[in-house]
Write a protein that holds these residues in place. Structure first.
Motif, short mmCIF file in Angstrom:
data_model
loop_
_atom_site.label_atom_id
_atom_site.label_comp_id
_atom_site.label_asym_id
_atom_site.label_seq_id
_atom_site.Cartn_x
_atom_site.Cartn_y
_atom_site.Cartn_z
N VAL A 205 32.17 37.80 27.89
CA VAL A 205 32.45 39.12 27.97
C VAL A 205 33.77 39.33 28.44
CG1 VAL A 205 31.81 41.19 28.82
CG2 VAL A 205 30.15 39.92 28.07
N THR A 206 34.70 39.97 27.93
CA THR A 206 36.11 39.96 28.38
C THR A 206 36.62 41.49 27.71
OG1 THR A 206 38.25 38.77 28.25
CG2 THR A 206 36.83 38.79 26.30
N SER A 207 37.90 41.57 27.68
CA SER A 207 38.64 42.78 27.40
C SER A 207 39.04 42.27 25.89
CB SER A 207 39.50 43.26 28.30
OG SER A 207 40.76 42.22 28.36
N LYS A 208 39.64 43.65 25.38
CA LYS A 208 40.13 43.55 23.92
C LYS A 208 41.73 42.85 24.21
CE LYS A 208 38.30 47.16 21.36
NZ LYS A 208 38.65 48.34 20.57
N THR A 209 42.38 43.16 25.21
CA THR A 209 43.47 42.66 25.58
C THR A 209 43.63 41.23 25.77
OG1 THR A 209 44.42 44.95 26.59
CG2 THR A 209 45.61 42.97 27.07
N LEU A 210 42.75 40.75 26.67
CA LEU A 210 42.79 39.27 26.95
C LEU A 210 42.38 38.65 25.75
CD1 LEU A 210 41.28 38.86 30.38
CD2 LEU A 210 43.43 38.00 29.80
N ASN A 211 41.44 39.08 24.97
CA ASN A 211 40.80 38.26 23.71
C ASN A 211 41.82 38.43 22.70
OD1 ASN A 211 38.78 36.94 22.35
ND2 ASN A 211 37.98 38.84 21.34
N ARG A 212 42.28 39.73 22.41
CA ARG A 212 43.15 39.64 20.95
C ARG A 212 44.72 39.52 21.26
NH1 ARG A 212 39.68 44.48 18.17
NH2 ARG A 212 37.53 43.80 19.01
N THR A 213 45.44 39.66 22.50
CA THR A 213 46.74 39.31 22.58
C THR A 213 47.16 38.60 23.30
OG1 THR A 213 46.87 41.00 24.54
CG2 THR A 213 46.90 42.17 22.54
N THR A 214 46.27 37.75 23.94
CA THR A 214 46.51 36.42 24.80
C THR A 214 45.72 35.17 24.16
OG1 THR A 214 44.76 36.33 26.25
CG2 THR A 214 46.78 37.71 26.59
N ASP A 215 46.30 33.96 24.48
CA ASP A 215 45.32 32.77 24.31
C ASP A 215 44.57 32.38 25.45
OD1 ASP A 215 47.22 31.70 26.05
OD2 ASP A 215 47.77 30.08 24.66
N ALA A 216 44.30 33.35 26.27
CA ALA A 216 43.52 32.84 27.50
C ALA A 216 42.14 32.61 26.93
CB ALA A 216 43.62 33.83 28.56
N VAL A 217 41.67 33.48 26.29
CA VAL A 217 40.15 33.43 26.20
C VAL A 217 39.75 32.50 24.96
CG1 VAL A 217 38.05 34.67 25.00
CG2 VAL A 217 39.78 35.98 26.49
N GLU A 218 40.73 32.21 24.14
CA GLU A 218 40.60 31.16 23.22
C GLU A 218 40.53 29.60 23.85
OE1 GLU A 218 39.90 29.00 19.64
OE2 GLU A 218 39.73 31.10 20.20
N LYS A 219 41.33 29.52 24.92
CA LYS A 219 41.26 28.30 25.71
C LYS A 219 39.85 27.88 26.04
CE LYS A 219 46.20 28.05 27.13
NZ LYS A 219 47.16 28.29 28.23
N ILE A 220 39.37 29.13 26.72
CA ILE A 220 38.18 28.97 27.28
C ILE A 220 36.77 28.65 26.21
CG2 ILE A 220 36.04 29.99 28.51
CD1 ILE A 220 38.65 29.43 30.21
N ARG A 221 37.01 29.12 24.88
CA ARG A 221 36.36 28.98 23.92
C ARG A 221 36.39 27.44 23.41
NH1 ARG A 221 36.85 34.61 21.82
NH2 ARG A 221 38.97 34.12 21.16
N ARG A 222 37.65 27.09 23.43
CA ARG A 222 37.77 25.51 22.89
C ARG A 222 37.18 24.65 23.84
NH1 ARG A 222 43.34 27.38 21.31
NH2 ARG A 222 44.07 26.28 23.32
#
Length: 388
Positions: free
Chosen positions: A39-56
């Motif tokens: 669970v996160t924000s649109k900004t973190l998820n859609r405009t940065t790679d920070a969430v994608e790093k966690i997903r990977r």
């Protein structure tokens, strides 16, 4: 002889000094989690790679992401989050963000624990103040899984089992609590906070300072809360200006995160005052962020309370480098130095809204526990007038 009690959180650990992706994976391993929902924000998820790093890093264990959290945690977004988690069937949720995401998950876990599927069903589970002034705390079942938190702001929501949630129909923010709805563990990685807008970083620091000030000045003081709150103020006084001068100073950002941790230990452990209570209603009525409500209201509430909290405020002033005991001015000077708003009119609040703000604040449990009693809505309107 005074009496009291401190109830410790159902929180296992606070982790710092590790990269976020590694710490998340190690925490999932420690908990034997095989289905992790983010669970996160649109900004973190859609405009940065920070969430994608966690997903990977999580790989096949990642089972879904919800990024529709909304500021002030309106009930419909809580139910939407609960529905998304219910569909994904996780065994652990990673909340990546600040108070908005963390509170969304807290209240959504109550919805899951009790099978709630509609916003108005949350009516039965929020904290209330009884006519005699006592607190009504609904019994909340354990949630089906826990959340762990990767923090990005300084509001300290991750260090409490209290969550705020707004009823957008009545424009009132209610409080919710349950022993296991808060973070089971917290990860403090300053590197992920570089994505946080500067205004949000700085204003949520003032929110944390508000926790410390109202914890120290509480009508039911605690030696633990006073000690942690004073140390939080010391850390903020040093590290917050440093993080403003150089946003890339990771040590300063880490110390700010640690200061927020220390400030948050008092949340729902000691009664707070009117800065918190008015702030909740200001946010619900005007949409103002809680960081900014503290920037504007805290010095005025401190002045209102000074004649009954002078010794406590003198200790606060000393820690903030002011020897005349004027803690309210010390806090006001810090807010101004950080470039944060200091008047309600700075954020386009209209005087015509004061009655509605005061009405909602009178239902707030922390207005009822202000050190200098708030006798009625007129007292709150007077504070709002002073802050306008």
């Amino acid at each position: 002889m005074s009496s009291g009690m401190h109830e410790f959180l159902a929180q296992d650990r606070v982790i710092w000094g590790q990269a976020a992706d590694r710490a998340v994976v190690e925490e999932a391993d420690r908990r034997q989690a095989r289905r992790v929902f983010i669970v996160t924000s649109k900004t973190l998820n859609r405009t940065t790679d920070a969430v994608e790093k966690i997903r990977r890093a999580l790989g096949m264990r990642h089972v879904g992401t919800f990024d529709e959290c909304r500021e002030h945690t309106p009930r419909p977004s809580v139910i939407a989050c609960a529905d998304a988690m219910r569909a994904a069937d996780p065994d652990l949720v990673l909340t990546f963000g600040g108070g908005t995401a963390i509170d969304t998950v807290k209240v959504a876990l109550i919805a899951l624990a009790h099978g709630l599927t509609a916003p108005d069903q949350l009516d039965d589970y929020h904290l209330r103040t009884n006519p005699d002034g006592s607190r009504h705390v609904p019994v909340v079942k354990p949630p089906p899984f826990r959340q762990i938190v990767l923090s990005t702001t300084l509001s300290a929501a991750e260090f409490s089992n209290f969550g705020g949630c707004t009823d957008p129909v009545r424009q009132i923010k209610h409080g919710y609590t349950g022993r296991e709805i808060g973070a089971a563990s917290v990860i403090l990685d300053p590197a992920v906070t570089v994505h946080t807008p500067q205004w949000l970083w700085l204003s949520t620091a003032i929110r944390a300072i508000d926790h410390s000030v109202e914890g120290i000045c509480s009508i039911q003081p605690s030696p633990l809360i006073e000690a942690t709150s004073l140390q939080a103020l010391r850390l903020f006084a040093r590290a917050l200006p440093a993080s403003l001068r150089d946003p890339g100073d990771m040590q300063a950002r880490l110390e700010c995160l640690q200061a927020a941790w220390l400030s948050g230990i008092g949340i729902l452990r000691v009664p707070y005052g009117a800065s918190h209570g008015i702030g909740h209603s200001l946010g619900a009525v005007t949409g103002m962020s809680h960081g900014h409500t503290s920037c504007i209201m805290l010095p005025h509430v401190m002045r209102h309370n000074r004649d009954v909290t002078a010794p406590q405020q003198a200790r606060i002033a000393e820690v903030l480098g002011r020897r005349d005991g004027d803690a309210a001015q010390a806090v006001a000077d810090m807010i101004a130095t950080l470039g944060q708003p200091t008047r309600l009119r700075d954020l386009n609040v209209e005087k015509s809204q004061f009655a509605k703000i005061a009405e909602g604040a009178m239902e707030n449990l922390w207005v009822r526990t202000n050190p200098k009693p708030i006798k009625g809505p007129e007292d709150l309107v007077a504070l709002l007038e002073a802050a306008w």
